[in-house]
Design a protein around this motif. Structure first.
Motif, PDB file in Angstrom:
ATOM      1  N   LEU A   1      88.750  77.067  -6.263  1.00  0.00           N
ATOM      2  CA  LEU A   1      89.302  75.773  -6.662  1.00  0.00           C
ATOM      3  C   LEU A   1      89.227  75.738  -8.183  1.00  0.00           C
ATOM      4  CD1 LEU A   1      87.276  73.641  -4.078  1.00  0.00           C
ATOM      5  CD2 LEU A   1      89.687  74.328  -3.878  1.00  0.00           C
ATOM      6  N   PRO A   2      90.271  76.148  -8.877  1.00  0.00           N
ATOM      7  CA  PRO A   2      90.147  76.402 -10.318  1.00  0.00           C
ATOM      8  C   PRO A   2      90.077  75.179 -11.211  1.00  0.00           C
ATOM      9  CG  PRO A   2      92.365  76.925  -9.554  1.00  0.00           C
ATOM     10  CD  PRO A   2      91.548  76.621  -8.338  1.00  0.00           C
ATOM     11  N   THR A   3      90.623  74.044 -10.808  1.00  0.00           N
ATOM     12  CA  THR A   3      90.647  72.886 -11.704  1.00  0.00           C
ATOM     13  C   THR A   3      89.792  71.751 -11.171  1.00  0.00           C
ATOM     14  OG1 THR A   3      92.563  71.836 -10.647  1.00  0.00           O
ATOM     15  CG2 THR A   3      93.009  73.480 -12.372  1.00  0.00           C
ATOM     16  N   GLU A   4      89.438  70.833 -12.054  1.00  0.00           N
ATOM     17  CA  GLU A   4      88.630  69.672 -11.649  1.00  0.00           C
ATOM     18  C   GLU A   4      89.306  68.865 -10.538  1.00  0.00           C
ATOM     19  OE1 GLU A   4      87.071  65.439 -13.566  1.00  0.00           O
ATOM     20  OE2 GLU A   4      87.538  67.114 -14.896  1.00  0.00           O
ATOM     21  N   PRO A   5      90.604  68.502 -10.661  1.00  0.00           N
ATOM     22  CA  PRO A   5      91.239  67.748  -9.566  1.00  0.00           C
ATOM     23  C   PRO A   5      91.218  68.485  -8.236  1.00  0.00           C
ATOM     24  CG  PRO A   5      92.567  67.615 -11.561  1.00  0.00           C
ATOM     25  CD  PRO A   5      91.512  68.645 -11.824  1.00  0.00           C
TER      26      PRO A   5
ATOM     27  N   ALA B   1      97.726  83.350 -15.732  1.00  0.00           N
ATOM     28  CA  ALA B   1      97.389  82.189 -14.906  1.00  0.00           C
ATOM     29  C   ALA B   1      95.895  82.169 -14.582  1.00  0.00           C
ATOM     30  CB  ALA B   1      98.220  82.194 -13.621  1.00  0.00           C
ATOM     31  N   LEU B   2      95.341  83.311 -14.231  1.00  0.00           N
ATOM     32  CA  LEU B   2      93.906  83.391 -13.936  1.00  0.00           C
ATOM     33  C   LEU B   2      93.084  82.999 -15.158  1.00  0.00           C
ATOM     34  CD1 LEU B   2      93.722  86.717 -11.885  1.00  0.00           C
ATOM     35  CD2 LEU B   2      93.133  84.439 -11.043  1.00  0.00           C
ATOM     36  N   VAL B   3      93.463  83.522 -16.305  1.00  0.00           N
ATOM     37  CA  VAL B   3      92.725  83.227 -17.534  1.00  0.00           C
ATOM     38  C   VAL B   3      92.783  81.737 -17.845  1.00  0.00           C
ATOM     39  CG1 VAL B   3      92.696  83.553 -20.029  1.00  0.00           C
ATOM     40  CG2 VAL B   3      92.971  85.537 -18.522  1.00  0.00           C
ATOM     41  N   CYS B   4      93.971  81.156 -17.841  1.00  0.00           N
ATOM     42  CA  CYS B   4      94.110  79.743 -18.208  1.00  0.00           C
ATOM     43  C   CYS B   4      93.335  78.840 -17.254  1.00  0.00           C
ATOM     44  CB  CYS B   4      95.580  79.344 -18.222  1.00  0.00           C
ATOM     45  SG  CYS B   4      96.528  80.080 -19.566  1.00  0.00           S
ATOM     46  N   LEU B   5      93.383  79.137 -15.965  1.00  0.00           N
ATOM     47  CA  LEU B   5      92.767  78.262 -14.973  1.00  0.00           C
ATOM     48  C   LEU B   5      91.259  78.425 -14.879  1.00  0.00           C
ATOM     49  CD1 LEU B   5      95.430  78.553 -12.132  1.00  0.00           C
ATOM     50  CD2 LEU B   5      95.070  76.622 -13.683  1.00  0.00           C
ATOM     51  N   HIS B   6      90.753  79.607 -15.213  1.00  0.00           N
ATOM     52  CA  HIS B   6      89.328  79.860 -15.001  1.00  0.00           C
ATOM     53  C   HIS B   6      88.501  79.985 -16.277  1.00  0.00           C
ATOM     54  CE1 HIS B   6      89.422  80.313 -10.648  1.00  0.00           C
ATOM     55  NE2 HIS B   6      90.572  80.965 -10.792  1.00  0.00           N
ATOM     56  N   SER B   7      89.128  80.246 -17.416  1.00  0.00           N
ATOM     57  CA  SER B   7      88.295  80.484 -18.598  1.00  0.00           C
ATOM     58  C   SER B   7      88.981  80.133 -19.914  1.00  0.00           C
ATOM     59  CB  SER B   7      87.862  81.954 -18.649  1.00  0.00           C
ATOM     60  OG  SER B   7      88.987  82.805 -18.816  1.00  0.00           O
ATOM     61  N   GLY B   8      90.250  80.417 -20.024  1.00  0.00           N
ATOM     62  CA  GLY B   8      90.968  80.237 -21.285  1.00  0.00           C
ATOM     63  C   GLY B   8      90.810  81.407 -22.226  1.00  0.00           C
TER      64      GLY B   8
END
Length: 311
Positions: free
Chosen positions: A121-125, A26-33
């Protein structure tokens, strides 16, 4: 529990990830991929051979792929289904990116996992929604406009760098992926300046953090951020001269007075013509006006996992 994940990691159980492994994905996907084996080894406290098997499982199931970066093996979570489960299907982290962007994402993740307790706040929205909830207009947010056949698309916080916000203030992270100059840092500061001013006017603190890899990047960032936090250190700062923020506020007062036909404003400058003359003077002075402190504090953080010899 990692508060800013808001329990989203539980949605990954269907992929076989639970506990710390689910938090990691989850951390990887939300912050960097993307992530390196060193990063996951440290996070999970596992041997690198075990980390290799973890990555192999991801690629075997076609949930991700491995890319090369400066001799490093970088795992990229690429499956749309994983991002959909996290409620972040439209995030662009899963796509193939340039070496500069990959390094920026890896460094962003490196800082976040070292400071995972921050209110990220990990995502643009989430970023846009949090600042709008404070009463700040979207016009003060950093934005990039993409033009297409279907119309314009506005991407806020387009570099996707870490931002944290709590009741006291905000932390904004800049990542230097290996630039030779401070141009990128200065540009990042300019596009955030109105947002920072808006937060400070509400009594909230603004802290800037530069994430770097080398000694030269460290020294360069420290000098720039130090000047932003203490404008008296900037060359050409004369005592008593109006700052850029003060000039902009006076421009706004005059323009509002003209629009509302406020006689107290026009009277202050003698006439409508006097207001227009003063506006011209202020606008001419603005580009070279000294600045007030842009930020309340700063830090420079050097990554050890990404600064060493590649594996």
């Amino acid at each position: 529990m990692i508060a800013h994940l808001r329990g989203r990691e539980k949605a990954l159980e269907s992929f076989g990830w639970t506990g710390r492994e689910a938090e990691w994905i989850a951390l990887v996907c939300l912050h960097s991929g993307v992530f390196t084996r060193d990063q996951i080894s440290d996070w999970l406290g596992i041997h690198r051979h075990t980390a290799r098997r973890f990555v192999q499982d991801i690629t075997d199931r076609r949930l991700g792929a491995e890319d090369a970066l400066e001799g490093r093996r970088v795992c990229r979570i690429a499956a749309r289904a994983v991002y959909r489960a996290l409620g972040a299907e439209n995030i662009r982290h899963r796509r193939i990116a340039s070496p500069v962007v990959l390094m920026r994402r890896l460094l962003s993740l490196d800082y976040v996992i070292a400071h995972v307790g921050q209110s990220w706040l990990p995502t643009e929205p989430e970023k846009v929604g949090a600042f709008e909830a404070l009463g700040l207009d979207r016009r003060v947010l950093p934005v990039r406009t993409y033009r297409g056949a279907a119309g314009d698309t506005h991407r806020y916080f387009p570099l996707k760098l870490p931002v944290a916000l709590d009741a006291e203030g905000a932390v904004f992270v800049y990542v230097d992926p290996g630039h030779d100059t401070a141009t990128g840092l200065h540009s990042w500061g300019r596009v955030h300046r109105e947002l920072w001013e808006g937060l400070q006017e509400q009594g909230r603190t603004v802290e800037a953090v530069a994430v770097v890899r080398t000694d030269s990047e460290f020294d360069r960032a420290e000098k720039v951020l130090g000047n932003w936090a203490d404008p008296a250190r900037s060359p050409g700062r004369s005592k008593g001269s109006a700052t850029g923020r003060e000039i902009r506020r006076e421009i706004e007062r005059i323009e509002q007075g003209i629009r509302s036909r406020d006689k107290s404003v026009t009277g202050r400058y003698g006439s409508l013509r006097g207001c227009l003359v003063r506006l011209a003077e202020l606008r001419a002075a603005l580009p070279t006006a000294p600045s007030e402190a842009m930020i309340d504090g700063f830090a420079v953080w050097r990554s050890t996992r990404l600064a060493g010899d590649p594996f």
